[in-house]
Design a protein around this motif. Structure first.
Motif, PDB file in Angstrom:
ATOM      1  N   ARG A 261       0.818  -1.212   0.000  1.00 24.89           N
ATOM      2  CA  ARG A 261       0.000   0.000   0.000  1.00 24.89           C
ATOM      3  C   ARG A 261       0.856   1.268   0.000  1.00 24.89           C
ATOM      4  N   LEU A 262       1.960   1.240   0.737  1.00 29.63           N
ATOM      5  CA  LEU A 262       2.881   2.383   0.726  1.00 29.63           C
ATOM      6  C   LEU A 262       3.467   2.593  -0.668  1.00 29.63           C
ATOM      7  N   ARG A 263       3.884   1.507  -1.282  1.00 30.88           N
ATOM      8  CA  ARG A 263       4.459   1.611  -2.633  1.00 30.88           C
ATOM      9  C   ARG A 263       3.419   2.060  -3.640  1.00 30.88           C
ATOM     10  N   ALA A 264       2.199   1.569  -3.513  1.00 33.60           N
ATOM     11  CA  ALA A 264       1.123   1.978  -4.423  1.00 33.60           C
ATOM     12  C   ALA A 264       0.817   3.469  -4.275  1.00 33.60           C
ATOM     13  N   ALA A 265       1.060   4.013  -3.081  1.00 33.33           N
ATOM     14  CA  ALA A 265       0.825   5.432  -2.842  1.00 33.33           C
ATOM     15  C   ALA A 265       1.956   6.305  -3.382  1.00 33.33           C
ATOM     16  N   GLY A 266       3.035   5.671  -3.847  1.00 36.17           N
ATOM     17  CA  GLY A 266       4.140   6.428  -4.434  1.00 36.17           C
ATOM     18  C   GLY A 266       5.441   6.364  -3.669  1.00 36.17           C
ATOM     19  N   LEU A 267       5.477   5.649  -2.573  1.00 34.28           N
ATOM     20  CA  LEU A 267       6.717   5.512  -1.807  1.00 34.28           C
ATOM     21  C   LEU A 267       7.458   4.257  -2.270  1.00 34.28           C
ATOM     22  N   ASP A 268       7.904   4.306  -3.525  1.00 38.94           N
ATOM     23  CA  ASP A 268       8.518   3.146  -4.172  1.00 38.94           C
ATOM     24  C   ASP A 268       9.807   2.678  -3.507  1.00 38.94           C
ATOM     25  N   GLU A 269      10.525   3.583  -2.861  1.00 42.49           N
ATOM     26  CA  GLU A 269      11.837   3.244  -2.324  1.00 42.49           C
ATOM     27  C   GLU A 269      11.802   2.666  -0.913  1.00 42.49           C
ATOM     28  N   VAL A 270      10.614   2.540  -0.338  1.00 43.15           N
ATOM     29  CA  VAL A 270      10.527   2.012   1.016  1.00 43.15           C
ATOM     30  C   VAL A 270      10.936   0.542   1.017  1.00 43.15           C
ATOM     31  N   GLY A 271      11.755   0.176   1.996  1.00 42.97           N
ATOM     32  CA  GLY A 271      12.253  -1.193   2.078  1.00 42.97           C
ATOM     33  C   GLY A 271      11.445  -2.058   3.020  1.00 42.97           C
ATOM     34  N   ASP A 272      11.486  -3.346   2.767  1.00 43.75           N
ATOM     35  CA  ASP A 272      10.762  -4.314   3.597  1.00 43.75           C
ATOM     36  C   ASP A 272      11.163  -4.188   5.065  1.00 43.75           C
ATOM     37  N   ALA A 273      12.468  -4.231   5.328  1.00 44.65           N
ATOM     38  CA  ALA A 273      12.956  -4.205   6.707  1.00 44.65           C
ATOM     39  C   ALA A 273      12.547  -2.914   7.415  1.00 44.65           C
ATOM     40  N   SER A 274      12.537  -1.822   6.690  1.00 44.69           N
ATOM     41  CA  SER A 274      12.145  -0.543   7.290  1.00 44.69           C
ATOM     42  C   SER A 274      10.698  -0.579   7.760  1.00 44.69           C
ATOM     43  N   VAL A 275       9.829  -1.139   6.941  1.00 48.50           N
ATOM     44  CA  VAL A 275       8.404  -1.201   7.300  1.00 48.50           C
ATOM     45  C   VAL A 275       8.191  -2.124   8.489  1.00 48.50           C
ATOM     46  N   TYR A 276       8.819  -3.296   8.466  1.00 48.83           N
ATOM     47  CA  TYR A 276       8.640  -4.232   9.578  1.00 48.83           C
ATOM     48  C   TYR A 276       9.198  -3.650  10.875  1.00 48.83           C
ATOM     49  N   GLY A 277      10.337  -2.970  10.809  1.00 50.35           N
ATOM     50  CA  GLY A 277      10.900  -2.310  11.985  1.00 50.35           C
ATOM     51  C   GLY A 277       9.999  -1.205  12.492  1.00 50.35           C
ATOM     52  N   THR A 278       9.427  -0.452  11.585  1.00 51.93           N
ATOM     53  CA  THR A 278       8.504   0.632  11.950  1.00 51.93           C
ATOM     54  C   THR A 278       7.261   0.072  12.624  1.00 51.93           C
ATOM     55  N   LEU A 279       6.724  -1.009  12.106  1.00 57.70           N
ATOM     56  CA  LEU A 279       5.543  -1.635  12.715  1.00 57.70           C
ATOM     57  C   LEU A 279       5.851  -2.098  14.140  1.00 57.70           C
ATOM     58  N   ARG A 280       7.009  -2.723  14.335  1.00 55.46           N
ATOM     59  CA  ARG A 280       7.385  -3.168  15.681  1.00 55.46           C
ATOM     60  C   ARG A 280       7.523  -1.972  16.629  1.00 55.46           C
ATOM     61  N   ARG A 281       8.176  -0.924  16.152  1.00 51.97           N
ATOM     62  CA  ARG A 281       8.392   0.263  16.989  1.00 51.97           C
ATOM     63  C   ARG A 281       7.065   0.943  17.343  1.00 51.97           C
ATOM     64  N   LEU A 282       6.173   1.082  16.363  1.00 49.68           N
ATOM     65  CA  LEU A 282       4.871   1.709  16.616  1.00 49.68           C
ATOM     66  C   LEU A 282       4.028   0.868  17.572  1.00 49.68           C
ATOM     67  N   PHE A 283       4.130  -0.449  17.451  1.00 51.45           N
ATOM     68  CA  PHE A 283       3.409  -1.334  18.365  1.00 51.45           C
ATOM     69  C   PHE A 283       3.956  -1.185  19.785  1.00 51.45           C
ATOM     70  N   GLN A 284       5.275  -1.198  19.915  1.00 50.46           N
ATOM     71  CA  GLN A 284       5.903  -1.065  21.234  1.00 50.46           C
ATOM     72  C   GLN A 284       5.604   0.290  21.870  1.00 50.46           C
ATOM     73  N   ALA A 285       5.404   1.313  21.043  1.00 52.96           N
ATOM     74  CA  ALA A 285       5.070   2.647  21.548  1.00 52.96           C
ATOM     75  C   ALA A 285       3.609   2.752  21.967  1.00 52.96           C
ATOM     76  N   GLY A 286       2.823   1.706  21.684  1.00 54.01           N
ATOM     77  CA  GLY A 286       1.426   1.682  22.103  1.00 54.01           C
ATOM     78  C   GLY A 286       0.453   2.285  21.110  1.00 54.01           C
ATOM     79  N   PHE A 287       0.880   2.458  19.842  1.00 51.06           N
ATOM     80  CA  PHE A 287       0.023   3.072  18.822  1.00 51.06           C
ATOM     81  C   PHE A 287      -0.754   2.062  17.988  1.00 51.06           C
ATOM     82  N   LEU A 288      -0.382   0.789  18.074  1.00 52.11           N
ATOM     83  CA  LEU A 288      -1.010  -0.237  17.233  1.00 52.11           C
ATOM     84  C   LEU A 288      -1.487  -1.417  18.063  1.00 52.11           C
ATOM     85  N   THR A 289      -2.492  -2.083  17.542  1.00 54.59           N
ATOM     86  CA  THR A 289      -2.916  -3.371  18.070  1.00 54.59           C
ATOM     87  C   THR A 289      -2.474  -4.423  17.057  1.00 54.59           C
TER      88      THR A 289
END
Length: 110
Positions: free
Chosen positions: A32-60
């Protein structure tokens, strides 16, 4: 300008914005990020971001069984995540507006 550095600074905001549209699992969010135009986003970056956002209490999270491979871990925004998205979005819009003004004042933006 190398957009990779810019992306690092706004990836949290981009992931939160994508999740506002609906829950998703890692690869789905990346797509979805790439479809929105963020073609250069990497797999590891997204997975790391998801873990960090979850640990910060922003995600379920929750797991959905898959008949085609391993179970999928889904992420969704909670109330804190929606608040963070609103705050970060406001900061981004202010920053972007300032940059637009700076560039326009110097004849760099049409």
């Amino acid at each position: 300008m190398d957009t990779t550095q810019l992306l690092k600074g706004v990836l949290d905001l981009a992931v939160l914005a994508v999740l506002k549209e609906g829950d998703g699992y890692g690869y789905d969010i990346l797509r979805r990020l790439r479809a929105a135009g963020l073609d250069e986003v990497g797999d590891a970056s997204v997975y790391g971001t998801l873990r960090r956002l979850f640990q910060a209490g922003f995600l379920t999270t929750y797991v959905v069984p898959s008949e085609e491979g391993p179970h999928r871990k889904y992420y969704g925004l909670n109330a804190s995540g929606r608040d963070q998205l609103q705050r970060s979005g406001k900061v981004w819009r202010t920053f972007a507006s300032t940059m637009d003004t700076l560039l326009a004042d110097r004849g760099m933006v049409a």
